[in-house]
Motif scaffolding. Structure first.
Motif, PDB file in Angstrom:
ATOM      1  N   SER A  42      76.694  17.913  42.446  1.00 26.67           N
ATOM      2  CA  SER A  42      77.260  19.243  42.611  1.00 26.67           C
ATOM      3  C   SER A  42      76.216  20.351  42.533  1.00 26.67           C
ATOM      4  O   SER A  42      76.248  21.276  43.328  1.00 26.67           O
ATOM      5  CB  SER A  42      78.346  19.494  41.555  1.00 26.67           C
ATOM      6  N   GLU A  43      75.296  20.279  41.590  1.00 23.64           N
ATOM      7  CA  GLU A  43      74.367  21.388  41.406  1.00 23.64           C
ATOM      8  C   GLU A  43      72.964  20.905  41.062  1.00 23.64           C
ATOM      9  O   GLU A  43      72.380  21.340  40.075  1.00 23.64           O
ATOM     10  CB  GLU A  43      74.880  22.339  40.324  1.00 23.64           C
ATOM     11  N   ASP A  44      72.432  20.006  41.852  1.00 23.52           N
ATOM     12  CA  ASP A  44      71.101  19.473  41.610  1.00 23.52           C
ATOM     13  C   ASP A  44      71.022  18.839  40.222  1.00 23.52           C
ATOM     14  O   ASP A  44      72.029  18.507  39.624  1.00 23.52           O
ATOM     15  CB  ASP A  44      70.037  20.577  41.754  1.00 23.52           C
ATOM     16  N   GLN A  45      69.814  18.715  39.727  1.00 29.02           N
ATOM     17  CA  GLN A  45      69.617  18.146  38.390  1.00 29.02           C
ATOM     18  C   GLN A  45      69.142  19.268  37.473  1.00 29.02           C
ATOM     19  O   GLN A  45      68.001  19.704  37.535  1.00 29.02           O
ATOM     20  CB  GLN A  45      68.620  16.995  38.453  1.00 29.02           C
ATOM     21  N   ILE A  46      70.052  19.746  36.650  1.00 27.69           N
ATOM     22  CA  ILE A  46      69.783  20.879  35.768  1.00 27.69           C
ATOM     23  C   ILE A  46      69.850  20.402  34.326  1.00 27.69           C
ATOM     24  O   ILE A  46      70.853  19.848  33.898  1.00 27.69           O
ATOM     25  CB  ILE A  46      70.794  22.018  36.007  1.00 27.69           C
ATOM     26  N   PHE A  47      68.787  20.632  33.590  1.00 28.92           N
ATOM     27  CA  PHE A  47      68.709  20.184  32.211  1.00 28.92           C
ATOM     28  C   PHE A  47      68.573  21.398  31.311  1.00 28.92           C
ATOM     29  O   PHE A  47      67.696  22.233  31.519  1.00 28.92           O
ATOM     30  CB  PHE A  47      67.521  19.241  32.017  1.00 28.92           C
ATOM     31  N   ARG A  48      69.431  21.481  30.309  1.00 25.73           N
ATOM     32  CA  ARG A  48      69.404  22.605  29.389  1.00 25.73           C
ATOM     33  C   ARG A  48      68.603  22.238  28.147  1.00 25.73           C
ATOM     34  O   ARG A  48      68.664  21.116  27.649  1.00 25.73           O
ATOM     35  CB  ARG A  48      70.833  23.012  29.019  1.00 25.73           C
ATOM     36  N   GLN A  49      67.900  23.238  27.634  1.00 24.18           N
ATOM     37  CA  GLN A  49      66.990  22.984  26.529  1.00 24.18           C
ATOM     38  C   GLN A  49      67.701  22.433  25.303  1.00 24.18           C
ATOM     39  O   GLN A  49      67.193  21.534  24.626  1.00 24.18           O
ATOM     40  CB  GLN A  49      66.247  24.271  26.170  1.00 24.18           C
ATOM     41  N   GLN A  50      68.894  22.933  25.026  1.00 28.10           N
ATOM     42  CA  GLN A  50      69.592  22.483  23.827  1.00 28.10           C
ATOM     43  C   GLN A  50      69.991  21.019  23.920  1.00 28.10           C
ATOM     44  O   GLN A  50      70.236  20.363  22.899  1.00 28.10           O
ATOM     45  CB  GLN A  50      70.830  23.353  23.553  1.00 28.10           C
ATOM     46  N   GLU A  51      70.061  20.465  25.124  1.00 28.35           N
ATOM     47  CA  GLU A  51      70.383  19.054  25.271  1.00 28.35           C
ATOM     48  C   GLU A  51      69.147  18.171  25.150  1.00 28.35           C
ATOM     49  O   GLU A  51      69.224  17.033  24.679  1.00 28.35           O
ATOM     50  CB  GLU A  51      71.048  18.818  26.627  1.00 28.35           C
ATOM     51  N   LEU A  52      68.000  18.718  25.575  1.00 27.26           N
ATOM     52  CA  LEU A  52      66.785  17.915  25.565  1.00 27.26           C
ATOM     53  C   LEU A  52      66.315  17.607  24.149  1.00 27.26           C
ATOM     54  O   LEU A  52      65.525  16.678  23.952  1.00 27.26           O
ATOM     55  CB  LEU A  52      65.675  18.638  26.326  1.00 27.26           C
ATOM     56  N   GLN A  53      66.792  18.360  23.146  1.00 25.23           N
ATOM     57  CA  GLN A  53      66.379  18.067  21.772  1.00 25.23           C
ATOM     58  C   GLN A  53      66.865  16.696  21.313  1.00 25.23           C
ATOM     59  O   GLN A  53      66.347  16.135  20.347  1.00 25.23           O
ATOM     60  CB  GLN A  53      66.925  19.142  20.835  1.00 25.23           C
ATOM     61  N   TYR A  54      67.847  16.139  22.015  1.00 27.94           N
ATOM     62  CA  TYR A  54      68.366  14.824  21.645  1.00 27.94           C
ATOM     63  C   TYR A  54      67.539  13.675  22.226  1.00 27.94           C
ATOM     64  O   TYR A  54      67.749  12.523  21.853  1.00 27.94           O
ATOM     65  CB  TYR A  54      69.814  14.675  22.130  1.00 27.94           C
TER      66      TYR A  54
END
Length: 804
Positions: A42-54
């Motif tokens: 739907s919207e490319d591959q978008i990664f949010r910083q708050q998720e990358l902490q995991y």
């Protein structure tokens, strides 16, 4: 010949990894609020910083791409940010590493001189979202790696601090042969000592207050490579300040960065005495503004200015290189000084309504650089099996200046029909390259894009399709090739009469050829390199909470660049047949011609390059209330005619150099590309049994790089040369691939005191897989033996505290 004894064990490897994941994982407990990254279709591959902490990501943007996406391919396996401080070559969906673009919000932050590189490395804590966009399902013209840095206006004032420690763990592999490892590489000749960290650290502090944001980062990293015990040192220091006006109309950001590195080139097999020390200072300044110019119309402005200054130096007046290393590790790193400046300006007018039916955009980008190759009184020698082959003697160094001006106007119109959006773009790609103020190359090409997507509210299905035609932008690579003062010299046969292993004045013999900018030109009527692409995909949200996305792409590149002899100025060649212990091989022996008087010409290739892929993504959020799954698998096919070799500096469709003028180097040149990995897969499984505890596992699979067999052709009039005689991974005659790389990485995250205190423990390559990275492709008794093994088990600890 050991290769037939090592069958690929895809099913066993993946099954073993899944079993071990569930054995090590925490049991389910309470559910927690957690939204995984946006899905692909739907919207490319978008990664949010708050998720990358995991996740157990490294500290380099290329690390993040390799961990999370199936589409990027990194030039060297980057295990947990191990390559921090080095130049990283990335290919997204078979884009050339030379064509990669890097964006900061709406502006292009690519390096004005080093094609395919960012002006500076963006620390993970400095951006809010990270997007990988390389297919035609986007709403704007940005393709590549996009960083967005828009802090939240209503976020309370905070001070965020963190400290990371890196260390090599090593130890034996925890998996038997023929699963993850297949067979440990060192058993087949690779050194047991691999790339590894020594004690290193990364420290960060940031301050956020209303519309202000400050950030400081310092990295001190020590690492060593497979052939040396000596630890190299890398430092990176970054500072940033950003400001949003209370009315949200203006936004200003400035970023400073300093990098230093010793022994650059060690990762390419250079002897430690021939490596370089490098220092780089970079600056980015960006201003964004949004105005209501008329009732219902919004005018957006975005400006970015970038500056970079770099010096690469050596203390020696001779750099030595073996033909073996040239084939396996890539070209030499040479000393130089450079200054680059870029100015990127975007103006955009669109309706202020939520459904924007139209948009007009103009982007102007100016790139300017100055380069001086510090090769005066320095010679480079080439040898094979300790026997001298050739010596390069360089002309006097000169400062060269280059400028490239890009202008890309485009218009967009959207047609909304119930649950369907039809989006069209029309534009022009224009550019002009100047060498010392004189025009050398120009570009003018129409661009077009049409995109269809279904968007029915409440529907579980999503579908999109797109078609586009675009031009490949001119880069510094073309300008440097055509610049009349670019590094030049002559290659001679080398006698080494005193057998001391180094070149001494007077040891040069007959001239082999000359090279460099003064002998380059472009063909009359040189056409713009273009790309045509078709992409389509679909996604579905299931009742069980699972999401499934599928997409495919087909692409053709035409008018790619290649270097040939200029008409009337070439060496003469005679076709001969040579029989050795492999098979009979057609080679070309030089018969004379304009030896030492060569002229080279940049021409268009007649053969197009092709690419196709099919991708699957399965996402499960809050399965059994605590389990999160993201599985991606992609299948790739890429074929093109390239500079011969094995690696991204050679068999990449965006790379060209003089070597292809020799007909021996056009043998078997149409083949699979370096970044064609055939199969790529990621499996992320996370457990959050309690809001304060999470355990995430990342399994990464990368199929082996295509390889082509080399022979050393001796006794030719032009001397001893390496010739690639077999296509890369082209059945039935081509060679297969290097073995695959498959690793398992984990992160345990503990959050205390209402998530103000976080402690994370990462282990990269948990099983300490010792799979090969490269193989010897020169036919010899050690043919197809590993050159290097995958980095062993690595450890990182992170402690973070947030003050209100």
């Amino acid at each position: 010949m050991r290769y037939p004894l090592r069958p690929k064990s895809y099913q066993v490897s993946v099954l073993s990894g899944v079993i071990f994941i569930f054995l090590f994982a925490s049991p389910p407990a309470k559910a927690t609020e957690f939204t995984f990254w946006k899905n692909l279709a739907s919207e490319d591959q978008i990664f949010r910083q708050q998720e990358l902490q995991y996740l157990p990501i490294g500290d380099h943007s290329a690390s993040i791409q390799e961990f999370l996406a199936n589409t990027p391919i990194v030039s060297n396996v980057d295990n947990g940010g191990l390559a921090l401080g080095e130049d990283i070559l990335v290919s997204n969906h078979a884009f050339s590493t030379k064509w990669q673009r890097y964006w900061l919000n709406a502006n292009d932050m690519s390096h004005p001189l080093r094609a395919g590189q960012p002006l500076l490395q963006m620390p993970a804590k400095l951006w809010q979202t990270f997007t990988i966009r390389s297919l035609n399902h986007s709403y704007d013209s940005q393709h590549g790696t996009i960083f967005r840095t828009s802090p939240e206006q209503n976020r309370p004032s905070t001070i965020d601090t963190s400290l990371s420690f890196y260390q090599n763990l090593g130890g034996p592999t925890w998996m038997p042969a023929n699963t993850f490892d297949r067979e440990p590489a060192f058993l087949w000749g690779a050194p047991e000592q691999t790339r590894r960290w020594h004690p290193s650290f990364l420290g960060e502090i940031s301050y956020h207050q209303a519309s202000y944001h400050f950030f400081l980062e310092s990295i001190y990293l020590q690492k060593s490579y497979f052939q040396h015990d000596t630890a190299t040192e890398s430092q990176r220091h970054t500072g940033s300040i950003s400001w949003n006006s209370p009315d949200k109309i203006n936004r200003v950001q400035a970023i400073f960065q300093f990098l230093s590195r010793d022994h650059l080139g060690l990762e390419r097999g250079q002897d430690i005495s021939d490596t370089l020390d490098t220092q780089n200072s970079s600056f980015l300044g960006q201003w964004q503004r949004s105005d209501q110019i008329f009732d219902g119309l919004v005018m957006q402005h975005s400006y970015l200015i970038g500056f970079s200054q770099e010096e690469r130096k050596t203390s020696h007046n001779q750099i030595q290189r073996s033909l073996y290393d040239e084939v396996h590790f890539g070209p030499l790193q040479l000393p130089n000084q450079s200054t680059g400046i870029s100015l990127d300006m975007l103006h955009q007018i669109s309706p202020s309504a939520k459904k924007k039916r139209w948009q007009i955009q103009s982007r102007v980008r100016l790139e300017s650089f100055q380069l001086k190759d510090n090769m005066q009184n320095i010679s480079t020698t080439l040898s094979y099996l300790d026997q001298p082959l050739s010596v390069d003697l360089y002309d006097a160094s000169q400062k060269i200046n280059g400028q490239i001006l890009h202008w890309r106007p485009r218009a967009q119109y959207n047609l909304f029909m119930n649950s369907i959006i039809l989006e069209t773009h029309l534009g022009v790609a224009s550019a002009a390259a100047l060498a010392d103020g004189k025009p050398t190359l120009s570009q003018l090409s129409p661009t077009a894009q049409i995109r269809f997507q279904s968007q029915k509210r409440g529907s579980r299905w999503h579908f999109f399709a797109g078609l586009q035609h675009d031009a490949i932008p001119i880069s510094s690579q073309e300008l440097l090739f055509l610049h009349h003062n670019s590094l030049s010299g002559k290659r001679y046969a080398w006698s080494d009469s005193n057998s001391n292993g180094i070149y001494d004045s007077g040891e040069e013999q007959n001239i082999l050829y000359r090279f460099g900018g003064p002998y380059h030109s472009r063909a009359t009527g040189l056409k713009t390199a273009v790309m045509e692409e078709l992409v389509m995909g679909t996604g579905v949200q299931l009742d069980t909470g699972w999401k499934l996305n599928i997409q495919g792409a087909l692409r053709m590149y035409r008018n790619l660049y290649v270097v040939q002899y200029a008409p009337g100025y070439s060496d003469g060649y005679e076709q001969i047949t040579r029989v050795d212990n492999i098979d009979s091989q057609i080679l070309y022996d030089r018969t004379g011609g304009d030896v030492g008087q060569e002229l080279y010409q940049l021409q268009n290739q007649k053969e197009p390059a092709l690419y196709g892929d099919l991708e699957f993504q399965v996402i499960g959020e809050k399965i059994l209330k605590v389990l999160y799954i993201n599985f991606g698998l992609s299948m790739h096919y890429g074929q093109g005619k390239t500079v011969p070799g094995n690696g991204p500096e050679y068999n990449d469709i965006g790379v060209f150099n003089e070597i292809t003028a020799d007909p021996n180097q056009q043998i078997a040149s149409m083949a699979r590309l370096d970044y064609d990995r055939a199969f790529v897969g990621n499996l992320v499984i996370g457990f959050i049994p309690h809001p304060a505890v999470s355990l995430f596992h990342v399994l990464r699979y990368r199929d082996g790089e295509p390889l082509g067999r080399y022979i050393i052709a001796e006794g030719l009039t032009q001397g001893t040369i390496a010739v690639q005689t077999q296509e890369r991974s082209q059945p039935p005659v081509g060679m297969p691939r290097y073995t695959y790389a498959l690793t398992w990485d984990i992160r345990l995250l503990i959050q205390l005191r209402a998530q103000r205190l976080s402690i994370a423990f990462d282990v990269y390559n948990l099983l300490s897989s010792q799979t090969e990275i490269y193989e010897q492709t020169i036919y010899s008794p050690t043919y197809r033996d590993p050159v290097e093994a995958y980095p062993g088990r690595q450890f990182k600890a992170v402690i973070r505290y947030q003050y209100d």
